[in-house]
Write a protein that holds these residues in place. Sequence first.
Motif, short mmCIF file in Angstrom:
data_model
loop_
_atom_site.label_atom_id
_atom_site.label_comp_id
_atom_site.label_asym_id
_atom_site.label_seq_id
_atom_site.Cartn_x
_atom_site.Cartn_y
_atom_site.Cartn_z
N ASN A 102 -10.41 29.33 -10.13
CA ASN A 102 -11.76 29.88 -9.97
C ASN A 102 -12.84 28.83 -10.24
OD1 ASN A 102 -10.56 32.36 -9.46
ND2 ASN A 102 -12.06 33.48 -10.66
N VAL A 103 -12.69 28.10 -11.34
CA VAL A 103 -13.72 27.10 -11.64
C VAL A 103 -13.64 25.93 -10.66
CG1 VAL A 103 -13.89 27.75 -14.07
CG2 VAL A 103 -12.27 25.97 -13.41
N TRP A 119 -21.68 38.95 -8.85
CA TRP A 119 -21.88 39.71 -10.09
C TRP A 119 -20.57 40.35 -10.57
CZ3 TRP A 119 -25.60 38.98 -13.26
CH2 TRP A 119 -26.89 38.67 -12.84
N ILE A 120 -19.78 40.85 -9.64
CA ILE A 120 -18.49 41.46 -10.00
C ILE A 120 -17.56 40.41 -10.59
CG2 ILE A 120 -16.45 42.64 -9.10
CD1 ILE A 120 -18.40 43.83 -6.95
N SER A 121 -17.52 39.24 -9.96
CA SER A 121 -16.70 38.15 -10.48
C SER A 121 -17.14 37.77 -11.89
CB SER A 121 -16.82 36.93 -9.55
OG SER A 121 -16.05 35.85 -10.03
N LEU A 122 -18.44 37.73 -12.10
CA LEU A 122 -18.98 37.42 -13.43
C LEU A 122 -18.55 38.48 -14.44
CD1 LEU A 122 -20.87 35.71 -15.25
CD2 LEU A 122 -22.73 37.23 -14.53
N HIS A 130 -34.82 19.11 -7.60
CA HIS A 130 -34.90 20.46 -8.16
C HIS A 130 -33.86 21.37 -7.51
CE1 HIS A 130 -37.50 24.28 -9.03
NE2 HIS A 130 -36.43 24.21 -9.79
N TYR A 131 -33.72 21.23 -6.19
CA TYR A 131 -32.75 22.06 -5.47
C TYR A 131 -31.32 21.79 -5.95
CZ TYR A 131 -29.39 23.24 -1.86
OH TYR A 131 -28.28 23.71 -1.21
N LEU A 132 -30.99 20.52 -6.21
CA LEU A 132 -29.61 20.14 -6.54
C LEU A 132 -29.23 20.37 -8.00
CD1 LEU A 132 -29.27 16.79 -4.54
CD2 LEU A 132 -28.11 18.95 -4.06
N MET A 133 -30.19 20.71 -8.84
CA MET A 133 -29.90 20.83 -10.27
C MET A 133 -28.72 21.75 -10.60
SD MET A 133 -33.62 20.74 -12.19
CE MET A 133 -32.86 21.30 -13.71
N PRO A 134 -28.63 22.97 -10.03
CA PRO A 134 -27.48 23.83 -10.35
C PRO A 134 -26.14 23.18 -10.00
CG PRO A 134 -29.21 25.11 -9.30
CD PRO A 134 -29.60 23.67 -9.16
N SER A 135 -26.05 22.55 -8.85
CA SER A 135 -24.80 21.90 -8.44
C SER A 135 -24.44 20.75 -9.37
CB SER A 135 -24.90 21.40 -7.00
OG SER A 135 -25.02 22.49 -6.10
N VAL A 136 -25.45 19.99 -9.77
CA VAL A 136 -25.21 18.87 -10.70
C VAL A 136 -24.72 19.40 -12.04
CG1 VAL A 136 -26.31 17.00 -11.98
CG2 VAL A 136 -26.86 17.34 -9.57
N PHE A 137 -25.32 20.48 -12.52
CA PHE A 137 -24.89 21.08 -13.78
C PHE A 137 -23.45 21.58 -13.68
CE2 PHE A 137 -29.49 21.77 -15.03
CZ PHE A 137 -29.42 20.92 -16.12
N ILE A 138 -23.11 22.22 -12.57
CA ILE A 138 -21.75 22.75 -12.38
C ILE A 138 -20.72 21.62 -12.43
CG2 ILE A 138 -20.20 23.72 -10.64
CD1 ILE A 138 -22.44 25.64 -9.86
N GLY A 181 -16.13 29.36 -16.54
CA GLY A 181 -16.25 30.16 -15.33
C GLY A 181 -17.50 31.03 -15.34
N ILE A 182 -17.81 31.61 -16.50
CA ILE A 182 -19.02 32.43 -16.63
C ILE A 182 -20.26 31.58 -16.38
CG2 ILE A 182 -20.47 33.66 -18.30
CD1 ILE A 182 -17.92 34.74 -19.57
N THR A 183 -20.32 30.42 -17.02
CA THR A 183 -21.49 29.55 -16.89
C THR A 183 -21.68 29.08 -15.45
OG1 THR A 183 -21.10 28.78 -19.16
CG2 THR A 183 -22.65 27.52 -17.81
#
Length: 322
Positions: free
Chosen positions: A75-76, A108-111, A300-308, A278-280
């Motif tokens: 999953n991760v 949301w269900i996966s979370l 700014h757009y890429l921040m979530p992907s970089v964090f992941i 996985g939650i994060t």
Amino acid sequence: MIFIIFFIAAILVVTAAIHLNQCGDVISKKTSLSGAAVGTFLIAGATSLPELTTSITAVYIDNPDIAVGNMLGSNVFNLLILAVVDLFYRKQRLFQRINQHANLPSAWISLTFLVIISLSLLVPESLQLFNIGIEMYMIVILYIISMKFIASDYEDDHDAPLTKDIPLSSAITGFLIAVGVVFISGSILSLAGDQMAEVTGMNSSFIGSFLIAASTSLPELVSVLAAFKLANYNMAVGSIIGSNLYNLNLLVFTDVLYQKGAILNSIQDTHLYLALLGITMTLFLIYTLIRPNKIDRLGHYLMPSVFIITLYFLTSYMIFFL
């Protein structure tokens, strides 16, 4: 020698799973079973078969850490795939090209499933019924209830181009052969992983969560790249979220097969970190699906992907040394 066997088995799993996906696509579109629900089930089952086979074998050899780690790790790793692809193809801005709200219910269900699993791992001895963790019953019930919300988000893709245009009879034969190859090579992958843990001293959690999980998730990477090639960005994101949901439900099946009680009671504590990861990562994904679509600055757009990506490798490092 065991590393060579592991590597060969991983290649066979990936190759066969890709063939499964292609043949399943043909079957779903060339038969009366080509409705969206059945087609999605067939393809999802095909791409998740490596995880299922590997985890079943891990249960058989009494290594629950590999069984659970493979599912959670897949999953991760799937979410890592999305983040890496988004970063690599940053000019296309993947998450600005999709119907952002279409995949929200599934996310949301996966979370929710991951939260349930994490809470169960926090409890020293979670409740069980008929040797199955109570959390597994909760996942099944929630999945059944949520199916109507998930189904409403997917349109019938009957008219979508075939990934591989071959006769139906050949597709069925190829599908069955690929199932056999995945079953055998996936079993070898678990056995080799178990031996690697003994030979190298690496813990089974790391091997199942990262090495085996990455191997069994590579078909999803191929599917995402194929969707990108077709400029079908909704398919790229939807296939990953759908695969994650399917994997979490396969964890229930793994617990059913495990005869020594609730499987989550028999694994190392390091799996909690994996579930929390996985939650994060899922929360970051949800953020990309609900944030405003117009973001001018690429950074700014890429921040979530970089964090992941960063979180994945930091957690890998931490679990390796635990």
